[in-house]
Design an enzyme around this catalytic site. Structure first.
Site, PDB file in Angstrom:
ATOM      1  N   TYR A 170       0.806  -1.234   0.000  1.00 55.50           N
ATOM      2  CA  TYR A 170       0.000   0.000   0.000  1.00 55.50           C
ATOM      3  C   TYR A 170       0.837   1.281   0.000  1.00 55.50           C
ATOM      4  O   TYR A 170       0.292   2.380   0.087  1.00 55.50           O
ATOM      5  CB  TYR A 170      -0.989  -0.022   1.168  1.00 55.50           C
ATOM      6  CG  TYR A 170      -1.890  -1.225   1.083  1.00 55.50           C
ATOM      7  CD1 TYR A 170      -3.070  -1.184   0.356  1.00 55.50           C
ATOM      8  CD2 TYR A 170      -1.531  -2.429   1.674  1.00 55.50           C
ATOM      9  CE1 TYR A 170      -3.874  -2.304   0.235  1.00 55.50           C
ATOM     10  CE2 TYR A 170      -2.329  -3.553   1.561  1.00 55.50           C
ATOM     11  CZ  TYR A 170      -3.501  -3.483   0.838  1.00 55.50           C
ATOM     12  OH  TYR A 170      -4.290  -4.596   0.713  1.00 55.50           O
ATOM     13  N   ASP A 199       5.402  -7.777  -0.885  1.00 56.36           N
ATOM     14  CA  ASP A 199       4.168  -8.060  -1.623  1.00 56.36           C
ATOM     15  C   ASP A 199       4.452  -8.124  -3.123  1.00 56.36           C
ATOM     16  O   ASP A 199       5.617  -8.234  -3.547  1.00 56.36           O
ATOM     17  CB  ASP A 199       3.108  -6.984  -1.270  1.00 56.36           C
ATOM     18  CG  ASP A 199       1.690  -7.524  -1.267  1.00 56.36           C
ATOM     19  OD1 ASP A 199       1.136  -7.676  -2.377  1.00 56.36           O
ATOM     20  OD2 ASP A 199       1.139  -7.811  -0.196  1.00 56.36           O
ATOM     21  N   ASP A 200       3.394  -8.082  -3.907  1.00 56.07           N
ATOM     22  CA  ASP A 200       3.442  -8.153  -5.373  1.00 56.07           C
ATOM     23  C   ASP A 200       4.551  -7.247  -5.949  1.00 56.07           C
ATOM     24  O   ASP A 200       4.649  -6.087  -5.576  1.00 56.07           O
ATOM     25  CB  ASP A 200       2.053  -7.674  -5.864  1.00 56.07           C
ATOM     26  CG  ASP A 200       1.863  -7.868  -7.336  1.00 56.07           C
ATOM     27  OD1 ASP A 200       2.787  -8.335  -8.004  1.00 56.07           O
ATOM     28  OD2 ASP A 200       0.755  -7.544  -7.807  1.00 56.07           O
ATOM     29  N   ASP A 307      -2.728 -15.052  -2.303  1.00 51.19           N
ATOM     30  CA  ASP A 307      -3.746 -14.101  -2.755  1.00 51.19           C
ATOM     31  C   ASP A 307      -4.492 -14.631  -3.987  1.00 51.19           C
ATOM     32  O   ASP A 307      -4.035 -15.569  -4.634  1.00 51.19           O
ATOM     33  CB  ASP A 307      -3.013 -12.791  -3.101  1.00 51.19           C
ATOM     34  CG  ASP A 307      -3.907 -11.582  -3.006  1.00 51.19           C
ATOM     35  OD1 ASP A 307      -5.123 -11.743  -2.833  1.00 51.19           O
ATOM     36  OD2 ASP A 307      -3.382 -10.457  -3.125  1.00 51.19           O
ATOM     37  N   ARG A 362      -8.014 -12.238   4.991  1.00 53.60           N
ATOM     38  CA  ARG A 362      -8.476 -10.870   4.714  1.00 53.60           C
ATOM     39  C   ARG A 362      -9.993 -10.921   4.645  1.00 53.60           C
ATOM     40  O   ARG A 362     -10.569 -11.773   3.974  1.00 53.60           O
ATOM     41  CB  ARG A 362      -7.888 -10.389   3.398  1.00 53.60           C
ATOM     42  CG  ARG A 362      -6.584  -9.623   3.591  1.00 53.60           C
ATOM     43  CD  ARG A 362      -6.784  -8.180   4.026  1.00 53.60           C
ATOM     44  NE  ARG A 362      -7.534  -7.505   3.005  1.00 53.60           N
ATOM     45  CZ  ARG A 362      -7.019  -7.135   1.840  1.00 53.60           C
ATOM     46  NH1 ARG A 362      -5.749  -7.305   1.580  1.00 53.60           N
ATOM     47  NH2 ARG A 362      -7.771  -6.544   0.940  1.00 53.60           N
ATOM     48  N   ASP A 366      -9.424  -4.157  -0.524  1.00 46.86           N
ATOM     49  CA  ASP A 366      -8.220  -3.388  -0.196  1.00 46.86           C
ATOM     50  C   ASP A 366      -8.588  -1.993   0.294  1.00 46.86           C
ATOM     51  O   ASP A 366      -9.508  -1.376  -0.244  1.00 46.86           O
ATOM     52  CB  ASP A 366      -7.355  -3.184  -1.456  1.00 46.86           C
ATOM     53  CG  ASP A 366      -6.648  -4.444  -1.882  1.00 46.86           C
ATOM     54  OD1 ASP A 366      -7.104  -5.542  -1.518  1.00 46.86           O
ATOM     55  OD2 ASP A 366      -5.643  -4.320  -2.595  1.00 46.86           O
TER      56      ASP A 366
HETATM   57  C1  9PG Z   1      -1.220  -7.199  -4.937  1.00 47.91           C
HETATM   58  C2  9PG Z   1      -2.461  -6.906  -4.129  1.00 47.91           C
HETATM   59  C3  9PG Z   1      -2.199  -6.873  -2.610  1.00 47.91           C
HETATM   60  C4  9PG Z   1      -3.507  -6.723  -1.875  1.00 47.91           C
HETATM   61  C5  9PG Z   1      -4.478  -7.800  -2.285  1.00 47.91           C
HETATM   62  C6  9PG Z   1      -4.676  -7.784  -3.793  1.00 47.91           C
HETATM   63  O1  9PG Z   1      -8.271  -5.006  -9.306  1.00 47.91           O
HETATM   64  N1  9PG Z   1      -8.662  -5.073  -8.156  1.00 47.91           N
HETATM   65  O2  9PG Z   1      -9.767  -4.751  -7.828  1.00 47.91           O
HETATM   66  C7  9PG Z   1      -7.763  -5.510  -7.130  1.00 47.91           C
HETATM   67  C8  9PG Z   1      -8.289  -5.949  -5.940  1.00 47.91           C
HETATM   68  C9  9PG Z   1      -7.419  -6.351  -4.949  1.00 47.91           C
HETATM   69  C10 9PG Z   1      -6.077  -6.333  -5.157  1.00 47.91           C
HETATM   70  C11 9PG Z   1      -5.542  -5.893  -6.344  1.00 47.91           C
HETATM   71  C12 9PG Z   1      -6.403  -5.490  -7.349  1.00 47.91           C
HETATM   72  O3  9PG Z   1      -5.250  -6.582  -4.121  1.00 47.91           O
HETATM   73  O4  9PG Z   1      -5.700  -7.648  -1.637  1.00 47.91           O
HETATM   74  O5  9PG Z   1      -3.295  -6.782  -0.477  1.00 47.91           O
HETATM   75  O6  9PG Z   1      -1.540  -8.039  -2.194  1.00 47.91           O
HETATM   76  O7  9PG Z   1      -3.417  -7.896  -4.455  1.00 47.91           O
HETATM   77  O8  9PG Z   1      -1.499  -7.255  -6.299  1.00 47.91           O
END
Ligand code: 9PG
Length: 522
Positions: A170, A199-200, A307, A362, A366
């Site tokens: 974040y 993370d990612d 995830d 979770r 987010d």
């Molecule tokens: C990494 C993230 C983080 C995060 C997760 C997840 O497109 N979308 O709506 C969307 C929703 C959730 C999201 C990413 C995109 O987040 O919840 O903590 O790890 O992946 O990509």
């Protein structure tokens, strides 16, 4: 069979295969159960399928339209019910009586779905059968009773104290590299975190789980650098999805989930491309997943965030013809076992099928530095995209899961720079986090003022006394916190708005909206 049963002051007509009653409630069995309500309910508790799916109390007359863009439905909703507009939800449903008591119908097995149609609470199993728990009483009590029954059915992994986590997402999103992470690890040395979680952004690609060129010394080196500072190393993976341009899509198309027609099943769109799902009933897929889990453990990661797990339970035609949530739960059990004693945090995960197999989950969408996207909520019926209000709304409605698992409402912000959130909104998330008992942040120490650093440390070290007063009312160290006024659904548009909504929903199917949608998520 139709039974007539007394609960409280009411007599219910119930249709089910069998029925037994004990002092905590009524147990039913059957692939379909009907409970005729002898009163007109005012509110319905709808429970979303996976972490990011909308979960809230609704006025029974609220019609929730389908979510747009359609291509995102696999990522936020449970597809078999995407067109259902009457109140409904996954595994559990509840209504309020005129006396403000709650009648709760909960599936005790995976695969259950609840609907409210006219004056009837309907439960249905996708699997062809299972058991149900029906209870009437004070709101907090009925959720506790349901939890007690779930504990017996799905188990609870020995509940450990939730670690305090610094997670890179974040603040840095995908803009992470070895230098930034190692630097942050050093700066975080004086902070009371248990876990530093990458993370990612470390991986070559989704589905290709090796360090990319931004991490030249590899992920073992990063884990070692974290552990040198006395903290545990954490890592993020999305192991059950594969992008269309992924290696596995080319080399092992048979590993992917297909539908009855033989087409690939969409797991939604993210990272600017089409995603597909792995078929975990294929033994080669499970071997690959087990090797992957063992690899990250061997690198030295003791906290693993998995995830986008919904992909493992999407409808499709699997190699072994088992029910989709069973396929997911079986895969998660094998994953759990191959992770040994690592802390397993799941995200984007179907809720009930994950219970008993992981340490933390979770419980909402987010957070982001924006309170809410009116456009997404009001016109696209989308309450799942990142946003502080979406995160708080769904998480606060899932706190009843706390006795079963560590409930993670996502991170808290301490830096007040570059945010569209008010102090009140930021503090609401802080309080929610204290109540949920899972604390984390992504703020970089270098972004924080001296006062903000102190606040962060104080927050992480303090373990406040929490009391649940009413549905959305808590006290945190004696201070009243009320979420009610902050989490209402956005009122549906008027007639003119409805026309705009229709146009937007059409547009949402075209690539133009993608640019906009990517923007909304930020
Ligand atoms: C990494 C993230 C983080 C995060 C997760 C997840 O497109 N979308 O709506 C969307 C929703 C959730 C999201 C990413 C995109 O987040 O919840 O903590 O790890 O992946 O990509």
């Amino acid at each position: 069979m139709v039974f007539s049963v007394n609960l409280g002051k009411y007599q219910f007509e119930i249709s089910a295969d069998t029925i037994t009653k004990n002092k905590s409630g009524i147990y039913l069995s059957g692939s379909k159960v009907h409970i005729n309500l002898p009163f007109h309910p005012e509110e319905y508790y709808m429970h979303g399928w996976q972490s990011w799916s909308l979960t809230t109390w609704l006025d029974v007359d609220t019609k929730l339209e389908s979510l747009f863009p359609r291509v995102m439905r696999p990522m936020y909703t449970d597809l078999p019910y995407e067109k259902e507009t009457s109140p409904h939800g996954s595994w559990i449903g509840a209504v309020t009586t005129p006396e403000k008591q709650v009648l709760l119908l909960g599936g005790l097995d995976i695969g259950s779905h609840i609907f409210l149609k006219e004056n009837c609470l309907l439960g249905g199993y996708e699997t062809g059968g299972g058991s149900w728990f029906l209870v009437l009483g004070q709101e907090q009590d009925v959720f506790i009773e349901y939890c007690d029954n779930l504990r017996g059915k799905l188990g609870v992994k020995e509940k450990c104290i939730a670690p305090k986590v610094w997670c890179s997402w974040y603040s840095l999103f995908q803009k992470i590299d070895e230098k930034v992470i190692i630097n942050t690890v050093k700066e975080l040395e004086e902070f009371p975190f248990d876990v530093i979680q990458v993370d990612d952004g470390w991986q070559r690609k989704i589905g290709d789980w090796e360090a990319n060129s931004k991490f030249p010394h590899g992920m073992k080196y990063v884990a070692e650098s974290i552990k040198e500072t006395g903290k545990q190393a954490g890592i993020w993976l999305a192991p059950l999805i594969i992008p269309s341009s992924g290696l596995i899509t080319k080399e092992h198309p048979d590993w992917l989930l297909h539908d009855d027609k033989g087409d690939l099943v969409s797991a939604g769109i993210n990272w600017k491309e089409q995603q597909y799902a792995l078929d975990t009933t294929n033994p080669n897929v499970m071997d690959w997943l087990v090797d992957l889990m063992k690899k990250v453990r061997a690198w030295g990661y003791d906290y693993v965030k998995l995830d986008f797990l919904y992909a493992g339970a999407l409808p499709g035609k699997r190699m072994v013809d088992i029910y989709r949530e069973t396929a997911y739960r079986d895969a998660l059990l094998t994953i759990r076992n191959s992770l040994g004693d690592a802390y397993l945090a799941v995200c984007g995960a179907p809720i009930l099928p994950s219970l008993g197999l992981c340490d933390g989950i979770r419980i909402g969408p987010d957070v982001s530095k924006v309170w809410c996207s009116q456009l997404a909520s009001k016109f696209l019926n989308n309450y799942s995209i990142p946003g502080m209000q979406n995160a708080i709304r769904t998480s606060v409605n899932r706190l009843w899961l706390k006795p079963l698992i560590n409930t993670d409402p996502d991170v808290v912000y301490f830096s007040e720079a570059n945010t569209k959130l008010t102090d009140i909104e930021i503090n609401l998330q802080k309080d929610l986090t204290s109540i949920a008992g899972v604390k984390g942040t992504s703020d970089l120490p270098e972004w924080l003022t001296g006062i903000e650093k102190k606040k962060l440390i104080g927050f992480m070290e303090n373990d406040p006394i929490v009391e649940h007063i009413d549905r959305y009312e808590y006290t945190v160290d004696g201070r009243l916190v009320d979420f009610e006024d902050f989490i209402n659904l956005i009122p549906s548009p008027n007639r003119f708005g409805k026309t705009i909504q229709k146009i937007l929903n059409q547009l949402a199917e075209s690539p133009i909206i993608w640019t906009l949608f990517e923007y909304l998520k930020k």
